[in-house]
Design an enzyme around this catalytic site. Structure first.
Site, PDB file in Angstrom:
ATOM      1  N   LYS A 196     -25.655 -19.830 -39.165  1.00  0.00           N
ATOM      2  CA  LYS A 196     -25.321 -19.893 -37.740  1.00  0.00           C
ATOM      3  C   LYS A 196     -25.175 -21.335 -37.252  1.00  0.00           C
ATOM      4  O   LYS A 196     -24.472 -21.588 -36.274  1.00  0.00           O
ATOM      5  CB  LYS A 196     -26.354 -19.125 -36.924  1.00  0.00           C
ATOM      6  CG  LYS A 196     -26.362 -17.644 -37.337  1.00  0.00           C
ATOM      7  CD  LYS A 196     -26.852 -16.721 -36.283  1.00  0.00           C
ATOM      8  CE  LYS A 196     -26.556 -15.268 -36.628  1.00  0.00           C
ATOM      9  NZ  LYS A 196     -27.112 -14.801 -37.923  1.00  0.00           N
TER      10      LYS A 196
HETATM   11  C1  PLP Z   1     -26.652 -13.679 -38.587  1.00  0.00           C
HETATM   12  C2  PLP Z   1     -26.916 -13.568 -40.059  1.00  0.00           C
HETATM   13  C3  PLP Z   1     -26.185 -12.676 -40.884  1.00  0.00           C
HETATM   14  C4  PLP Z   1     -25.147 -11.707 -40.336  1.00  0.00           C
HETATM   15  O1  PLP Z   1     -23.995 -12.346 -39.868  1.00  0.00           O
HETATM   16  P1  PLP Z   1     -22.980 -11.580 -38.888  1.00  0.00           P
HETATM   17  O2  PLP Z   1     -22.057 -12.618 -38.417  1.00  0.00           O
HETATM   18  O3  PLP Z   1     -23.829 -11.009 -37.787  1.00  0.00           O
HETATM   19  O4  PLP Z   1     -22.324 -10.514 -39.690  1.00  0.00           O
HETATM   20  C5  PLP Z   1     -26.432 -12.681 -42.246  1.00  0.00           C
HETATM   21  N1  PLP Z   1     -27.371 -13.486 -42.775  1.00  0.00           N
HETATM   22  C6  PLP Z   1     -28.103 -14.340 -42.028  1.00  0.00           C
HETATM   23  C7  PLP Z   1     -29.137 -15.180 -42.676  1.00  0.00           C
HETATM   24  C8  PLP Z   1     -27.901 -14.423 -40.643  1.00  0.00           C
HETATM   25  O5  PLP Z   1     -28.637 -15.275 -39.904  1.00  0.00           O
END
Ligand code: PLP
Length: 484
Positions: free
Chosen positions: A124
């Protein structure tokens, strides 16, 4: 570039541009924003981009989506965002300067695309850091400010705080469930001493925190009067920022633009893989997009059967890959818009069902019959699969992976036969193992390594307000800080 809503009415102005939608969430009709068409990337552009450093590649791609920020300014924002100092947690032997290096498990065949080298050790950061700099830039231009209100059980809240800390014109009020996060997660968030960051630990569960955010956001007078905003995963700028690393990964995994690549993406809200879909629509040579879920398999079910059946909160499993524990996938509407030929009436009709808590079934539709054209395949993983995958990757390759990435590797192995021979397969590494050390210890009997700059953060002084889940008290808390 103009933006439209997946449900047809993008609101005022009638054809918003990037900066108009940057600070908002949903379109006024409840839909999600998308560019009115995807910019196509030419072969000459691919050739010119192949060797660019990450920040310059980001500028080239983002400037196709962002036409209302002067090029020199956007270039400077990208240069400030994507630095080896910010993304400093690359594996030993991989180049931090690449920002998202590929770590091969089997050279040329199976690799990890490292997306978790930012400050909070999860993918993120890739988009959120850009968002922080874009917010500061646009707010300064407009002489405005924003108060971001969110609820988090971990990854999103910390990524938002690290992106917004110290930013002019931005305050962050982040609610977390008191005593429900790991000591490491608490330390990551609560040790921030920046004056514009407010951590509120709510004596309740994550859902209580989320309900407060909803209640405050539904008080339209309070929301407008206090300039309340959000940075959730439906934010278009986050999706756009994520498109960049699909190109970067492609260039790293191939030696010429005649080749193809495949990606496997651990998925929850469909934000990450949505960016992969868009990269492919733009013309990036992507043979397959493999979608991996955990036990919360609402997306796997759709790609296998054509039925989209959002789960009730009580049906949502609490798993050891918790950032993928979702009951409905908030970005999925963007893909379905493309799947139904970008027909907003069709999308509005389907989401009338979803918003009423019902499923929709496209299995017999002409659209679903063409789903293979979009390159998607899917699979799901369980806790036992995660443990086995973490062990196998460690034993075979000496590489420690986190639980979400393990869901991806499990599905990549399972579906590798569907990827054309000779096409490299990259699994997107969405977090580093230290964030989920309990499960690593369960799988391997040892603690994951912690990056040197995060050693001992649990001992740092913490700045957090413990509050009851009381909407009025939290509104008062915000009012005092905003007016103060
Ligand atoms: C947010 C997240 C995901 C999922 O990603 P999306 O964009 O919601 O599909 C997968 N792995 C981790 C570690 C995350 O923080």
């Amino acid at each position: 570039m103009k933006y439209i809503s997946t449900r047809g009415h993008a609101g005022q102005p009638t054809n918003p541009e990037f900066c108009d939608i940057l600070l908002g969430g949903l379109a006024p009709d409840g839909g999600l924003y998308l560019p009115e068409s995807y910019p196509c990337v030419t072969r000459a552009e691919l050739d010119a981009w192949r060797t660019l450093p990450y920040a310059e590649l980001a500028f080239e791609i983002l400037s196709k989506f962002i036409t209302d920020i002067p090029a020199a300014d956007l270039r400077a924002i990208c240069a400030k965002t994507y630095t080896a100092e910010v993304y400093c947690h690359a594996r030993a032997g991989d180049r931090a300067a690449d920002i998202t290096p590929v770590h091969w498990l089997e050279p040329g065949r199976l690799g990890l695309l490292e997306l978790s080298n930012g400050p909070t050790l999860a993918f993120k950061d890739m988009a959120m850091q850009l968002l922080g700099n874009l917010f500061e830039y646009v707010l300064a231009k407009r002489g405005e400010s924003i108060n971001i209100l969110g609820a988090t059980s971990g990854d999103t809240g910390s990524a938002a705080e690290y992106a917004m800390r110290g930013k002019q014109g931005v305050r962050v009020f982040m609610l977390s469930p008191h005593g429900k996060m790991s000591a490491f997660q608490r330390a990551q968030m609560y040790s921030l001493q920046d004056e514009n960051i407010f951590n509120i630990a709510v004596t309740g569960m994550f859902d209580d925190a989320q309900d407060i955010v909803k209640a405050v956001s539904n008080d339209h007078a309070f929301k407008a009067g206090h300039k309340i905003g959000a940075v959730n995963s439906i934010n278009w700028a986050r999706v756009a920022a994520q498109v960049v690393y699909y190109f970067k990964g492609y260039f790293a995994a191939t030696s010429s633009n005649d080749q193809e690549v495949a990606f496997c993406v651990p998925s929850g809200n469909f934000g990450n893989i949505c960016a992969g879909h868009i990269a492919r629509q733009m013309g990036l040579p992507v043979a397959k997009l493999l979608l991996a879920t955990n036990e919360n398999d609402v997306l796997d079910e759709f790609f296998r059967t054509g039925v989209y059946r959002p789960r009730k909160a009580a049906e949502t499993h609490v798993t050891s890959s918790p950032s993928m524990d979702i009951s409905k996938a908030s970005n999925f509407e963007r893909f379905v818009f493309d799947l139904v030929g970008r027909d907003p009436q069709k999308v509005a009709a389907l989401w009338a069902e979803v918003d009423a808590g019902r499923a929709f079934d496209l299995s017999a539709s002409a659209e679903f019959a063409r789903i293979a054209e979009f390159g998607f395949l899917s699979g799901a993983s369980s806790h036992a699969d995660r443990l086995a995958t973490i062990r196998k990757v460690f034993e075979q390759y000496g590489v420690m992976i986190d639980t979400h990435t393990a869901d991806g590797v499990k599905v990549a192995w399972e579906l590798a036969g569907a990827v054309p021979a000779g096409v490299p397969l990259l699994v997107l590494e969405t977090a580093l193992p230290v964030k989920f050390s309990e499960t690593i210890v369960e799988a391997l009997g040892r603690e994951p390594e912690r990056p040197a700059d995060l050693a001992g953060i649990e001992a740092l002084p913490q700045r957090v307000e413990v509050m009851a889940p009381d909407v009025d008290a939290i509104k008062r808390f915000i009012t005092e800080r905003v007016r103060g």
